[in-house]
Design a protein around this motif. Structure first.
Motif, PDB file in Angstrom:
ATOM      1  N   VAL A 156       0.851  -1.182   0.000  1.00 51.85           N
ATOM      2  CA  VAL A 156       0.000   0.000   0.000  1.00 51.85           C
ATOM      3  C   VAL A 156       0.892   1.238   0.000  1.00 51.85           C
ATOM      4  O   VAL A 156       1.815   1.356   0.806  1.00 51.85           O
ATOM      5  N   MET A 157       0.631   2.158  -0.918  1.00 50.61           N
ATOM      6  CA  MET A 157       1.430   3.370  -1.006  1.00 50.61           C
ATOM      7  C   MET A 157       0.838   4.424  -0.083  1.00 50.61           C
ATOM      8  O   MET A 157      -0.373   4.653  -0.081  1.00 50.61           O
ATOM      9  N   ARG A 158       1.681   5.051   0.696  1.00 53.27           N
ATOM     10  CA  ARG A 158       1.227   6.144   1.546  1.00 53.27           C
ATOM     11  C   ARG A 158       1.320   7.431   0.745  1.00 53.27           C
ATOM     12  O   ARG A 158       2.385   7.787   0.257  1.00 53.27           O
ATOM     13  N   MET A 159       0.218   8.106   0.617  1.00 61.08           N
ATOM     14  CA  MET A 159       0.202   9.352  -0.136  1.00 61.08           C
ATOM     15  C   MET A 159       0.420  10.498   0.837  1.00 61.08           C
ATOM     16  O   MET A 159      -0.338  10.643   1.798  1.00 61.08           O
ATOM     17  N   GLN A 160       1.453  11.274   0.615  1.00 57.93           N
ATOM     18  CA  GLN A 160       1.725  12.435   1.452  1.00 57.93           C
ATOM     19  C   GLN A 160       2.319  13.537   0.602  1.00 57.93           C
ATOM     20  O   GLN A 160       2.940  13.261  -0.420  1.00 57.93           O
ATOM     21  N   PRO A 161       2.108  14.787   0.987  1.00 59.06           N
ATOM     22  CA  PRO A 161       2.637  15.880   0.173  1.00 59.06           C
ATOM     23  C   PRO A 161       4.154  15.918   0.234  1.00 59.06           C
ATOM     24  O   PRO A 161       4.760  15.507   1.213  1.00 59.06           O
ATOM     25  N   THR A 162       4.757  16.418  -0.828  1.00 60.43           N
ATOM     26  CA  THR A 162       6.202  16.548  -0.841  1.00 60.43           C
ATOM     27  C   THR A 162       6.616  17.693   0.071  1.00 60.43           C
ATOM     28  O   THR A 162       5.812  18.538   0.443  1.00 60.43           O
ATOM     29  N   ALA A 163       7.896  17.726   0.395  1.00 60.38           N
ATOM     30  CA  ALA A 163       8.387  18.749   1.306  1.00 60.38           C
ATOM     31  C   ALA A 163       8.214  20.139   0.705  1.00 60.38           C
ATOM     32  O   ALA A 163       7.986  21.110   1.414  1.00 60.38           O
ATOM     33  N   ARG A 164       8.309  20.242  -0.604  1.00 59.87           N
ATOM     34  CA  ARG A 164       8.168  21.538  -1.265  1.00 59.87           C
ATOM     35  C   ARG A 164       6.758  22.081  -1.090  1.00 59.87           C
ATOM     36  O   ARG A 164       6.558  23.282  -0.943  1.00 59.87           O
ATOM     37  N   MET A 165       5.765  21.230  -1.077  1.00 60.23           N
ATOM     38  CA  MET A 165       4.388  21.680  -0.967  1.00 60.23           C
ATOM     39  C   MET A 165       3.986  21.987   0.473  1.00 60.23           C
ATOM     40  O   MET A 165       2.964  22.597   0.706  1.00 60.23           O
ATOM     41  N   MET A 166       4.761  21.561   1.441  1.00 61.48           N
ATOM     42  CA  MET A 166       4.403  21.844   2.825  1.00 61.48           C
ATOM     43  C   MET A 166       4.695  23.302   3.191  1.00 61.48           C
ATOM     44  O   MET A 166       4.092  23.844   4.085  1.00 61.48           O
ATOM     45  N   ARG A 167       5.635  23.917   2.483  1.00 60.10           N
ATOM     46  CA  ARG A 167       5.946  25.321   2.734  1.00 60.10           C
ATOM     47  C   ARG A 167       4.898  26.213   2.078  1.00 60.10           C
ATOM     48  O   ARG A 167       4.223  25.788   1.142  1.00 60.10           O
ATOM     49  N   PRO A 168       4.761  27.460   2.504  1.00 53.91           N
ATOM     50  CA  PRO A 168       3.774  28.337   1.863  1.00 53.91           C
ATOM     51  C   PRO A 168       4.154  28.619   0.408  1.00 53.91           C
ATOM     52  O   PRO A 168       5.328  28.608   0.038  1.00 53.91           O
ATOM     53  N   VAL A 169       3.154  28.852  -0.395  1.00 50.07           N
ATOM     54  CA  VAL A 169       3.360  29.111  -1.815  1.00 50.07           C
ATOM     55  C   VAL A 169       4.038  30.472  -1.979  1.00 50.07           C
ATOM     56  O   VAL A 169       3.579  31.466  -1.401  1.00 50.07           O
ATOM     57  N   PRO A 170       5.131  30.549  -2.755  1.00 48.99           N
ATOM     58  CA  PRO A 170       5.794  31.844  -2.928  1.00 48.99           C
ATOM     59  C   PRO A 170       4.934  32.795  -3.758  1.00 48.99           C
ATOM     60  O   PRO A 170       4.104  32.382  -4.558  1.00 48.99           O
ATOM     61  N   LYS A 171       5.160  34.087  -3.566  1.00 53.53           N
ATOM     62  CA  LYS A 171       4.421  35.082  -4.330  1.00 53.53           C
ATOM     63  C   LYS A 171       4.825  35.014  -5.795  1.00 53.53           C
ATOM     64  O   LYS A 171       5.951  34.647  -6.124  1.00 53.53           O
ATOM     65  N   GLU A 172       3.927  35.389  -6.650  1.00 55.27           N
ATOM     66  CA  GLU A 172       4.221  35.403  -8.086  1.00 55.27           C
ATOM     67  C   GLU A 172       5.265  36.481  -8.361  1.00 55.27           C
ATOM     68  O   GLU A 172       5.165  37.605  -7.872  1.00 55.27           O
ATOM     69  N   GLU A 173       6.268  36.137  -9.166  1.00 54.48           N
ATOM     70  CA  GLU A 173       7.357  37.090  -9.388  1.00 54.48           C
ATOM     71  C   GLU A 173       6.957  38.256 -10.275  1.00 54.48           C
ATOM     72  O   GLU A 173       7.620  39.274 -10.293  1.00 54.48           O
ATOM     73  N   HIS A 174       5.853  38.151 -11.026  1.00 55.23           N
ATOM     74  CA  HIS A 174       5.410  39.243 -11.898  1.00 55.23           C
ATOM     75  C   HIS A 174       4.263  40.031 -11.272  1.00 55.23           C
ATOM     76  O   HIS A 174       3.536  40.721 -11.967  1.00 55.23           O
TER      77      HIS A 174
END
Length: 104
Positions: free
Chosen positions: A30-48
């Motif tokens: 059985v595969m455990r589905m969990q978010p990646t470490a990158r997705m656990m951090r807040p989403v960065p602001k759009e650069e434009h």
């Protein structure tokens, strides 16, 4: 008569089901589905998000030089398609651009 019916309902060795190849495959773990470490951090602001036009034009320097010929070819193709379409509309007298009146 009853005896033959009972014997007819019993499966023979030929009729017993054999396991197919799909049944012999072992189930995977059985595969455990969990978010990646990158997705656990807040989403960065759009650069434009709050750039001025001059800042956006400077961003064009980030375009890889390999894509410049492709952009030129696409620009020429779009221009040629537009030019030929407009020319066809103006020069072709047999082209019907609106519905004919009277025939419905």
């Amino acid at each position: 008569m009853l005896r033959t019916r009972v014997l007819a309902m019993q499966p023979t060795a030929f009729m017993r089901m054999q396991p197919t190849a799909a049944m012999r495959i072992q189930p995977s773990a059985v595969m455990r589905m969990q978010p990646t470490a990158r997705m656990m951090r807040p989403v960065p602001k759009e650069e434009h998000s709050a750039h001025t036009i001059s800042q956006r034009i400077r961003q064009l320097k980030k375009v890889p030089p390999e894509l410049i010929p492709l952009g030129i070819v696409l620009a020429v193709a779009i221009f040629a398609a537009g030019f030929s379409s407009v020319r066809k509309f103006y020069t072709d007298k047999t082209l019907r651009l609106s519905r004919q009146h009277g025939s419905e």
